[in-house]
Design an enzyme around this catalytic site. Structure first.
Site, PDB file in Angstrom:
ATOM      1  N   ASP A  40     -34.545  -6.167   6.569  1.00 20.75           N
ATOM      2  CA  ASP A  40     -35.854  -5.892   7.164  1.00 20.75           C
ATOM      3  C   ASP A  40     -36.395  -4.566   6.656  1.00 20.75           C
ATOM      4  O   ASP A  40     -35.645  -3.747   6.130  1.00 20.75           O
ATOM      5  CB  ASP A  40     -35.701  -5.717   8.691  1.00 20.75           C
ATOM      6  CG  ASP A  40     -35.402  -7.025   9.374  1.00 20.75           C
ATOM      7  OD1 ASP A  40     -35.563  -8.063   8.744  1.00 20.75           O
ATOM      8  OD2 ASP A  40     -35.018  -6.967  10.553  1.00 20.75           O
ATOM      9  N   MET A  55     -42.435  -3.099  20.524  1.00 22.79           N
ATOM     10  CA  MET A  55     -43.678  -3.560  19.879  1.00 22.79           C
ATOM     11  C   MET A  55     -44.870  -3.407  20.824  1.00 22.79           C
ATOM     12  O   MET A  55     -45.761  -4.259  20.848  1.00 22.79           O
ATOM     13  CB  MET A  55     -43.531  -5.028  19.434  1.00 22.79           C
ATOM     14  CG  MET A  55     -42.462  -5.222  18.378  1.00 22.79           C
ATOM     15  SD  MET A  55     -42.027  -6.938  18.095  1.00 22.79           S
ATOM     16  CE  MET A  55     -40.923  -7.266  19.456  1.00 22.79           C
ATOM     17  N   LYS A  63     -40.935  -7.786   7.657  1.00 20.41           N
ATOM     18  CA  LYS A  63     -42.052  -8.377   8.395  1.00 20.41           C
ATOM     19  C   LYS A  63     -42.782  -7.284   9.148  1.00 20.41           C
ATOM     20  O   LYS A  63     -42.195  -6.300   9.552  1.00 20.41           O
ATOM     21  CB  LYS A  63     -41.531  -9.392   9.418  1.00 20.41           C
ATOM     22  CG  LYS A  63     -41.303 -10.746   8.817  1.00 20.41           C
ATOM     23  CD  LYS A  63     -40.827 -11.699   9.848  1.00 20.41           C
ATOM     24  CE  LYS A  63     -39.331 -11.685   9.855  1.00 20.41           C
ATOM     25  NZ  LYS A  63     -38.685 -12.359  10.905  1.00 20.41           N
TER      26      LYS A  63
HETATM   27  C1  LIG Z   1     -39.039  -6.746  15.663  1.00 16.36           C
HETATM   28  S1  LIG Z   1     -38.492  -5.559  16.822  1.00 16.36           S
HETATM   29  C2  LIG Z   1     -36.831  -5.372  16.288  1.00 16.36           C
HETATM   30  C3  LIG Z   1     -35.938  -4.773  17.339  1.00 16.36           C
HETATM   31  C4  LIG Z   1     -34.520  -4.557  16.848  1.00 16.36           C
HETATM   32  N1  LIG Z   1     -33.863  -5.817  16.602  1.00 16.36           N
HETATM   33  C5  LIG Z   1     -33.692  -3.731  17.833  1.00 16.36           C
HETATM   34  O1  LIG Z   1     -32.739  -4.275  18.410  1.00 16.36           O
HETATM   35  O2  LIG Z   1     -33.977  -2.548  17.991  1.00 16.36           O
HETATM   36  C6  LIG Z   1     -39.276  -4.110  16.202  1.00 16.36           C
HETATM   37  C7  LIG Z   1     -39.551  -3.110  17.304  1.00 16.36           C
HETATM   38  O3  LIG Z   1     -38.338  -2.480  17.685  1.00 16.36           O
HETATM   39  C8  LIG Z   1     -38.600  -1.157  18.080  1.00 16.36           C
HETATM   40  N2  LIG Z   1     -37.845  -0.259  17.198  1.00 16.36           N
HETATM   41  C9  LIG Z   1     -37.002  -0.612  16.217  1.00 16.36           C
HETATM   42  N3  LIG Z   1     -36.422   0.474  15.663  1.00 16.36           N
HETATM   43  C10 LIG Z   1     -36.909   1.534  16.313  1.00 16.36           C
HETATM   44  C11 LIG Z   1     -36.696   2.944  16.216  1.00 16.36           C
HETATM   45  N4  LIG Z   1     -35.829   3.464  15.336  1.00 16.36           N
HETATM   46  N5  LIG Z   1     -37.367   3.743  17.062  1.00 16.36           N
HETATM   47  C12 LIG Z   1     -38.209   3.251  17.975  1.00 16.36           C
HETATM   48  N6  LIG Z   1     -38.461   1.929  18.118  1.00 16.36           N
HETATM   49  C13 LIG Z   1     -37.824   1.088  17.300  1.00 16.36           C
HETATM   50  C14 LIG Z   1     -40.100  -0.956  17.977  1.00 16.36           C
HETATM   51  O4  LIG Z   1     -40.674  -1.291  19.222  1.00 16.36           O
HETATM   52  C15 LIG Z   1     -40.466  -1.968  16.929  1.00 16.36           C
HETATM   53  O5  LIG Z   1     -41.829  -2.328  17.018  1.00 16.36           O
END
Ligand SMILES: C[S@@+](CC[C@H](N)C(=O)[O-])C[C@H]1O[C@@H](n2cnc3c(N)ncnc32)[C@H](O)[C@@H]1O
Length: 279
Positions: free
Chosen positions: A60, A196, A82
């Site tokens: 990703d 998100m 994505k």
């Molecule tokens: C498609 S989701 C994936 C989540 C991921 N699988 C997880 O367990 O963290 C993407 C969202 O995860 C959150 N996110 C992922 N990494 C992040 C980070 N390092 N800091 C803050 N938010 C994060 C945000 O809300 C972002 O829009």
């Protein structure tokens, strides 16, 4: 998308279409691996071991370069990033590619930010593998909300302040309002972690307060948790929308009484033995 990535993507699609050298190779396998929130030190030992054995990596956009650099240089890297507005590869194609590469005898690592099963579509990829008779294993990762809370020193649950915590998406289908059980989320002494949700912060705040959540409820926003450029904002539900206006990047919004413990003043603890070693 870089030219090199585009070429790699095309090559992989060709392999997928032709079935490659399937007849002459052993059946491969797929590993759905959680890369954690960004800091390589938050990768599990198992994730690191699997990554080091990868022949092909589908990753990703949220997977950091530092983590990708831990894979063997011989491993083919395919960026299937994505975003809400840009799909490098549709999910169905990712599923097909994973299956085709494994049937071609490859050891495939599907590397995802955070945890594969938390808004990661890992379940769909696992199902696709199962349906195709491909062995698929899952390595959990540290999800963004846990990294955000750890960084700010604010627990998701805390005696007397939060007896439960819920993880929700703030992103409705096709950019619509998220369809959530607002009454349930408005219960006091309950933490709500929203993924998100940055662009929907105003809607979320209005819905939660309309459902009865006190506008004075503490809130924490962590952008780029555990990554370079981590940013923490402590606010309240009532001020959330105004305080995140103009903020960009992957962010979790966390609302609940326990967020009163959040500290936005200490420097982000984005440390890495790897980075130190590289100096
Ligand atoms: C498609 S989701 C994936 C989540 C991921 N699988 C997880 O367990 O963290 C993407 C969202 O995860 C959150 N996110 C992922 N990494 C992040 C980070 N390092 N800091 C803050 N938010 C994060 C945000 O809300 C972002 O829009």
């Amino acid at each position: 998308m870089s030219r090199q990535t585009a070429v790699e993507n095309r090559k992989s699609r060709l392999i997928a279409l032709r079935g490659g050298a399937r007849a002459s190779r052993e059946k491969g396998e797929v590993w759905l691996v959680g890369a954690g929130p960004g800091d390589p030190e938050l990768l599990t030992i198992k994730a690191l071991r699997v990554l080091k054995g990868a022949e092909v990596i589908l990753h990703d956009g949220l997977v950091s370069d530092e983590i990708l650099s831990l894979a063997p240089t011989s491993a083919q890297r395919i960026n299937v990033a994505k975003s809400k507005s840009r799909h490098t590869l549709p999910q169905e194609e990712i599923n097909r590619l994973l299956v085709a590469l494994a049937l071609d005898g490859r050891r495939v690592v599907r590397l995802k930010g955070g945890d594969p099963f938390v808004f990661g579509r890992g379940g769909e990829e696992l199902q696709a593998c199962r349906e195709a008779g491909v062995d698929c294993h899952v390595v959990p990762g540290i999800t963004a909300a846990l990294a955000a809370c750890a960084s700010a020193g604010a627990p998701l649950t805390h005696r007397g302040l939060a007896q439960s915590a819920t993880i929700v998406t703030g992103h409705g289908a096709g950019g619509a309002d998220p369809e959530l059980d607002w009454a349930a989320l408005a219960r006091p002494n309950h933490t709500v972690a929203i993924y998100m949700g940055l662009s929907m912060a105003a809607v979320i705040a209005v819905r939660l307060t309309a459902a009865g959540r006190d506008p004075a409820t503490p809130a924490l926003v962590v952008v780029n948790a555990s990554r370079d450029g981590e940013q923490r904002i402590t606010t309240t539900l009532g001020s959330l929308a105004a305080d995140v206006a103009g903020v960009r990047g992957p962010a979790v919004l966390i609302i609940g009484e326990a967020m009163a413990l959040a500290d936005a003043t200490t420097a982000p603890l984005v440390q890495s033995v790897l980075r130190e070693a590289a100096r």
